[in-house]
Design an enzyme around this catalytic site. Structure first.
Site, mmCIF file in Angstrom:
data_model
loop_
_atom_site.group_PDB
_atom_site.id
_atom_site.type_symbol
_atom_site.label_atom_id
_atom_site.label_comp_id
_atom_site.label_asym_id
_atom_site.label_seq_id
_atom_site.Cartn_x
_atom_site.Cartn_y
_atom_site.Cartn_z
ATOM 1 C CG ASN A 55 -6.498 -0.575 0.971
ATOM 2 O OD1 ASN A 55 -5.839 -0.135 0.031
ATOM 3 N ND2 ASN A 55 -5.928 -1.060 2.059
ATOM 4 C CG HIS A 58 -2.993 3.598 2.080
ATOM 5 N ND1 HIS A 58 -3.461 3.178 0.853
ATOM 6 C CD2 HIS A 58 -3.082 2.520 2.911
ATOM 7 C CE1 HIS A 58 -3.808 1.909 0.927
ATOM 8 N NE2 HIS A 58 -3.582 1.492 2.161
ATOM 9 C CB CYS A 114 -0.955 0.010 1.192
ATOM 10 S SG CYS A 114 -2.190 -1.309 1.139
#
Length: 332
Positions: A286, A256, A116
């Site tokens: 996500n 993020h 990520c």
């Protein structure tokens, strides 16, 4: 002589058409819309459907849109960095598949894997090629087809992830904007808490690994949350302290999009209000390497030249990092 910096001169995103809602997930696993929303902030996520549709598809569409809006030809591109955890294949690199598809005949490319944190790592890497004066046009694309490695019988992971991606064009500038500073970190001791058990050279695919469902993302949610909520906030605050920035100086935190509670903790640590936090987790979930460029794409029309942005991410591995950049152009 003025310092050469890398500026973002354009951004474009892409998300698939299919919308996977919390209500549909209620029919697949033992969960509820209320449970998902209160714990993650996610309401829906996009899923890439169809045969032979890999991460490259989303990267191609994002970059084609980026080239069109920046009046850039594919032949002008020097380098493509594809940040992804879900490459189309082990090899060749997804960056090279993308480059071929868009006609970037003069560019070299490579994939960058930092889970990520991929886009943060990729942006910092791409900026170095600009700052040396070696290249003039570098594309950094962050994209992931997380639906390809998510177990839709595992309610701890399938509620979180979606598919999508975005790309930015980096070009040189001698003005006081662009990528000003970055801090990148990693800690491999976090691997047991967030990883894929099989499919690599340590444990190649067999009938047994497939039967045991070992080719999906595995996550120990509480351990990852504790590490992420501390380290993502810490690194965002650290880059501000390092550059004598306060919450009042910051136009936007670009976090993020992993979990609303982690985002809130980071904003509090930076002393910025909710109105200064880019947020689209409710729409996309996500998307791993895609979250930060998708945020920049969604908020592009609100950004002004000179705006101070703090980008911050945390990912499996563990990886984490932050970037301070000054936005390079006004809304078009």
């Amino acid at each position: 002589m003025s310092q050469l910096r890398a500026q973002i001169s354009g951004v474009q995103g892409y998300v698939p058409e299919y919308v996977l809602t919390n209500q549909e997930l209620e029919t697949m696993v033992d969960t509820t819309d209320e449970w998902i929303t209160t714990r993650t902030g996610i309401k829906e996520r996009r899923i890439l459907k169809g045969e032979n549709q890999g991460t490259s598809v989303m990267g191609i569409k994002a970059i084609q849109g980026l080239l069109a809006k920046t009046n850039t030809t594919p032949e002008e591109i020097d380098l493509i960095i594809c940040c992804t955890t879900t490459p189309d294949m082990v090899f060749p690199a997804t960056a090279n598949l993308i480059g071929d598809a868009i006609g970037a005949k003069n560019a070299f490319g490579f994939d960058l894997q930092a889970a990520c944190s991929g886009f943060i790592y990729g942006l910092a890497t791409g900026s170095q090629y600009i700052e040396t004066g070696k290249y003039k046009k570098v594309i950094v694309v962050g994209a992931d087809k997380m639906s390809s490695i998510v177990d839709y019988t595992d309610r701890t992971t399938c509620i979180i992830f979606g598919d999508g991606g975005g790309a930015v064009l980096l070009e040189p500038t001698t003005e006081e904007h662009g990528i000003m500073d970055s801090i990148l970190r990693s800690d491999g001791s976090g691997a047991p808490h967030l990883h894929m058990k099989a499919g690599g050279s340590r444990k190649p695919a067999t009938q047994e690994t497939v039967a045991n469902r070992e080719h999906y993302a595995y996550q120990e949610g509480s351990a990852v949350f504790k590490f992420a909520v501390t380290n993502m906030a810490d690194v965002a605050a650290e880059i501000m302290d390092k550059n004598n920035l306060t919450g009042d100086d910051i136009s936007y935190l670009v976090p993020h999009q992993a979990n609303k509670r982690i985002i809130d903790a980071t904003a509090r640590r930076m002393n910025v209000g909710e109105d200064k936090v880019m947020l689209n987790i409710h729409r996309y979930g996500n998307t791993t390497s895609g979250t930060i460029p998708l945020c920049l794409w969604d908020y592009e029309s609100k950004l002004k030249k000179g705006d101070n942005l703090i980008l911050a991410a945390f990912g499996g591995g563990f990886t984490w990092g932050s970037i301070w950049l000054k936005w390079a152009y006004d809304p078009k």
